[in-house]
Design an enzyme around this catalytic site. Sequence first.
Site, PDB file in Angstrom:
ATOM      1  CD  GLN A 188     -17.004  13.948  41.613  1.00 52.92           C
ATOM      2  OE1 GLN A 188     -16.640  14.434  40.544  1.00 52.92           O
ATOM      3  NE2 GLN A 188     -16.668  12.736  41.994  1.00 52.92           N
TER       4      GLN A 188
ATOM      5  NE  ARG B  74       2.413  43.368  61.354  1.00 58.18           N
ATOM      6  CZ  ARG B  74       3.482  44.095  61.182  1.00 58.18           C
ATOM      7  NH1 ARG B  74       4.678  43.543  61.259  1.00 58.18           N
ATOM      8  NH2 ARG B  74       3.373  45.371  60.923  1.00 58.18           N
TER       9      ARG B  74
ATOM     10  N   GLY C 131     -28.611  33.111  47.608  1.00 60.85           N
ATOM     11  CA  GLY C 131     -29.176  34.409  47.979  1.00 60.85           C
ATOM     12  C   GLY C 131     -29.168  34.642  49.477  1.00 60.85           C
TER      13      GLY C 131
ATOM     14  N   PRO D 258      -2.925  60.577  59.990  1.00 64.01           N
ATOM     15  CG  PRO D 258      -4.363  62.417  60.259  1.00 64.01           C
ATOM     16  CD  PRO D 258      -3.289  61.630  60.964  1.00 64.01           C
TER      17      PRO D 258
ATOM     18  CD  GLU E 289      -2.671  44.500  65.029  1.00 63.23           C
ATOM     19  OE1 GLU E 289      -1.772  43.691  65.279  1.00 63.23           O
ATOM     20  OE2 GLU E 289      -3.736  44.582  65.670  1.00 63.23           O
TER      21      GLU E 289
HETATM   22  C1  FAD Z   1     -10.707  48.824  61.044  1.00 63.66           C
HETATM   23  C2  FAD Z   1      -9.366  49.438  61.289  1.00 63.66           C
HETATM   24  C3  FAD Z   1      -8.859  49.505  62.579  1.00 63.66           C
HETATM   25  C4  FAD Z   1      -7.629  50.108  62.826  1.00 63.66           C
HETATM   26  N1  FAD Z   1      -7.161  50.223  64.116  1.00 63.66           N
HETATM   27  C5  FAD Z   1      -5.995  50.867  64.350  1.00 63.66           C
HETATM   28  C6  FAD Z   1      -5.540  51.076  65.700  1.00 63.66           C
HETATM   29  O1  FAD Z   1      -6.169  50.646  66.665  1.00 63.66           O
HETATM   30  N2  FAD Z   1      -4.379  51.774  65.887  1.00 63.66           N
HETATM   31  C7  FAD Z   1      -3.649  52.267  64.851  1.00 63.66           C
HETATM   32  O2  FAD Z   1      -2.629  52.892  65.102  1.00 63.66           O
HETATM   33  N3  FAD Z   1      -4.051  52.093  63.562  1.00 63.66           N
HETATM   34  C8  FAD Z   1      -5.204  51.395  63.299  1.00 63.66           C
HETATM   35  N4  FAD Z   1      -5.640  51.220  62.007  1.00 63.66           N
HETATM   36  C9  FAD Z   1      -4.851  51.782  60.911  1.00 63.66           C
HETATM   37  C10 FAD Z   1      -4.160  50.714  60.073  1.00 63.66           C
HETATM   38  O3  FAD Z   1      -3.088  50.141  60.759  1.00 63.66           O
HETATM   39  C11 FAD Z   1      -3.765  51.383  58.748  1.00 63.66           C
HETATM   40  O4  FAD Z   1      -4.971  51.619  58.044  1.00 63.66           O
HETATM   41  C12 FAD Z   1      -2.843  50.492  57.929  1.00 63.66           C
HETATM   42  O5  FAD Z   1      -1.561  50.438  58.513  1.00 63.66           O
HETATM   43  C13 FAD Z   1      -2.710  51.016  56.494  1.00 63.66           C
HETATM   44  O6  FAD Z   1      -2.381  52.368  56.502  1.00 63.66           O
HETATM   45  P1  FAD Z   1      -3.209  53.397  55.593  1.00 63.66           P
HETATM   46  O7  FAD Z   1      -4.660  53.188  55.852  1.00 63.66           O
HETATM   47  O8  FAD Z   1      -2.649  54.743  55.817  1.00 63.66           O
HETATM   48  O9  FAD Z   1      -2.951  52.921  54.116  1.00 63.66           O
HETATM   49  P2  FAD Z   1      -1.658  53.261  53.230  1.00 63.66           P
HETATM   50  O10 FAD Z   1      -0.428  53.261  54.048  1.00 63.66           O
HETATM   51  O11 FAD Z   1      -1.962  54.449  52.405  1.00 63.66           O
HETATM   52  O12 FAD Z   1      -1.597  51.976  52.305  1.00 63.66           O
HETATM   53  C14 FAD Z   1      -2.629  51.705  51.329  1.00 63.66           C
HETATM   54  C15 FAD Z   1      -2.232  50.504  50.525  1.00 63.66           C
HETATM   55  O13 FAD Z   1      -1.039  50.771  49.807  1.00 63.66           O
HETATM   56  C16 FAD Z   1      -0.262  49.598  49.686  1.00 63.66           C
HETATM   57  N5  FAD Z   1       1.048  49.819  50.318  1.00 63.66           N
HETATM   58  C17 FAD Z   1       1.379  50.685  51.278  1.00 63.66           C
HETATM   59  N6  FAD Z   1       2.678  50.584  51.615  1.00 63.66           N
HETATM   60  C18 FAD Z   1       3.190  49.627  50.833  1.00 63.66           C
HETATM   61  C19 FAD Z   1       4.495  49.054  50.687  1.00 63.66           C
HETATM   62  N7  FAD Z   1       5.531  49.432  51.440  1.00 63.66           N
HETATM   63  N8  FAD Z   1       4.654  48.078  49.770  1.00 63.66           N
HETATM   64  C20 FAD Z   1       3.603  47.663  49.004  1.00 63.66           C
HETATM   65  N9  FAD Z   1       2.367  48.162  49.086  1.00 63.66           N
HETATM   66  C21 FAD Z   1       2.154  49.128  50.006  1.00 63.66           C
HETATM   67  C22 FAD Z   1      -1.050  48.475  50.370  1.00 63.66           C
HETATM   68  O14 FAD Z   1      -1.867  47.816  49.423  1.00 63.66           O
HETATM   69  C23 FAD Z   1      -1.922  49.244  51.329  1.00 63.66           C
HETATM   70  O15 FAD Z   1      -3.109  48.516  51.683  1.00 63.66           O
HETATM   71  C24 FAD Z   1      -6.873  50.608  61.747  1.00 63.66           C
HETATM   72  C25 FAD Z   1      -7.380  50.515  60.445  1.00 63.66           C
HETATM   73  C26 FAD Z   1      -8.603  49.952  60.206  1.00 63.66           C
HETATM   74  C27 FAD Z   1      -9.124  49.884  58.789  1.00 63.66           C
END
Ligand code: FAD
Length: 381
Positions: free
Chosen positions: A280, A244, A342, A131, A365
């Site tokens: 075009q 990735r 649509g 979280p 990822e």
């Molecule tokens: C559908 C789905 C499936 C997933 N499956 C898995 C799984 O199987 N296992 C697992 O472990 N995790 C999983 N995840 C988690 C996923 O890897 C994280 O959501 C992702 O790494 C982003 O972390 P966060 O949601 O905490 O966003 P945050 O870390 O809060 O980031 C939010 C945004 O802030 C910006 N940001 C953050 N850090 C930086 C930086 N250093 N530089 C610039 N901008 C930045 C980016 O725009 C980013 O999108 C999943 C997520 C989703 C949505």
Amino acid sequence: MKDRVDRSWLDWPFLEDGHRDFAARLDAWCDGLAVDHGDVDAACRELVRRLGDDGWLAPTADPEGGALDLRTLCIARETLARHDGLADFTFAMQGLGTGALTLFGTAAQRAAWLPRTRAGDAIAAFALTEPGSGSDVAAGTMTATRDGDDWVLDGEKTWISNGGIADVYTVFARTGEAPGAKGLSCFVVAADAPGLTVAERLETMAPHPLARLAFDGCRVPGDALVGTAGGGFKVAMSVLDTFRTTVAAAALGFARRALAETLERVTARQVRGRPLADLQMVQGHLADMALDIDAAALLVYRAAWAKDAGQPRITREAAMAKLHATEIAQRVVDMAVQLHGGDGVRTGATVERLYRDVRALRIYEGASDVQRVVIARAVLA
Ligand SMILES: Cc1cc2nc3c(=O)[nH]c(=O)nc-3n(C[C@H](O)[C@H](O)[C@H](O)COP(=O)(O)OP(=O)(O)OC[C@H]3O[C@@H](n4cnc5c(N)ncnc54)[C@H](O)[C@@H]3O)c2cc1C
């Protein structure tokens, strides 16, 4: 639609004849794939079963250990994503969820799980995100404490794909050898380990099984440690290096499907007595879509080829492939929706589904801006 799919990339020198044969066989297999997505857990279980029964999960793990053939993984994800996003998801998770075992597991750890996940007899998941730590993996706070021969895991993981239906999780927790990245370790945890519960199921715009997991005094044996204590960050990054690139391949599959659907639509749809494709401006959009797809495909198969050719790390190549392919896939799918008018936003339309399927790829990822950071670091170095 099938005839509209470009397959000329299969002739590129990045690939070998075995890859071309694999692509053709999997494509043909997918033609018979019609799985009801109404109950997403049941659909995923059925897809894992069918993929496993017919041998398609074999490339996701190597019971002997060592490297996976990344080009095969990319072809599989591209092909599956083009047909069915959930089929791609189930395939990908068998690999992501066991990647740590293939690359760093002991013979006993590999023997315990990999024959089962490859056969579709067990479902795998990868539990890194918490979280309070998504992009910033090194900030993870879940702990693993030594107690006699055992490890005891306490904390939460969230956004865990296959959470709730997985049989096995690879889990990253803080063992405290050092602050930050160097104090993380990887563990293989059976879903029925005491103290591991599904705290919440998460719903998204493109449904697949997702959960927040609670580890409350979750006890696992000493031999659940994968790799070395304190080596978890390296394990996670090595697994992500490989997977990735496959996220990029899945994006490519969605984009190819969107272009194929669009070609079908613009040649059939009449505007002022002529097919849309005669305009075009429409042709210009089709050209941009095709160009974006080819450029992304070159990056995907460059990264995969480099890995298969023995390059030890492909961090830069994988980041470029993921960033570019997921961003262009979003653009291509959006234009496909636009050119469908649509009908493009009608619930149940293929391009409407693709629009929802493709969105999360720019987040998980490693979000797009995080890939930019990785690429910039490599360029500046
Ligand atoms: C559908 C789905 C499936 C997933 N499956 C898995 C799984 O199987 N296992 C697992 O472990 N995790 C999983 N995840 C988690 C996923 O890897 C994280 O959501 C992702 O790494 C982003 O972390 P966060 O949601 O905490 O966003 P945050 O870390 O809060 O980031 C939010 C945004 O802030 C910006 N940001 C953050 N850090 C930086 C930086 N250093 N530089 C610039 N901008 C930045 C980016 O725009 C980013 O999108 C999943 C997520 C989703 C949505």
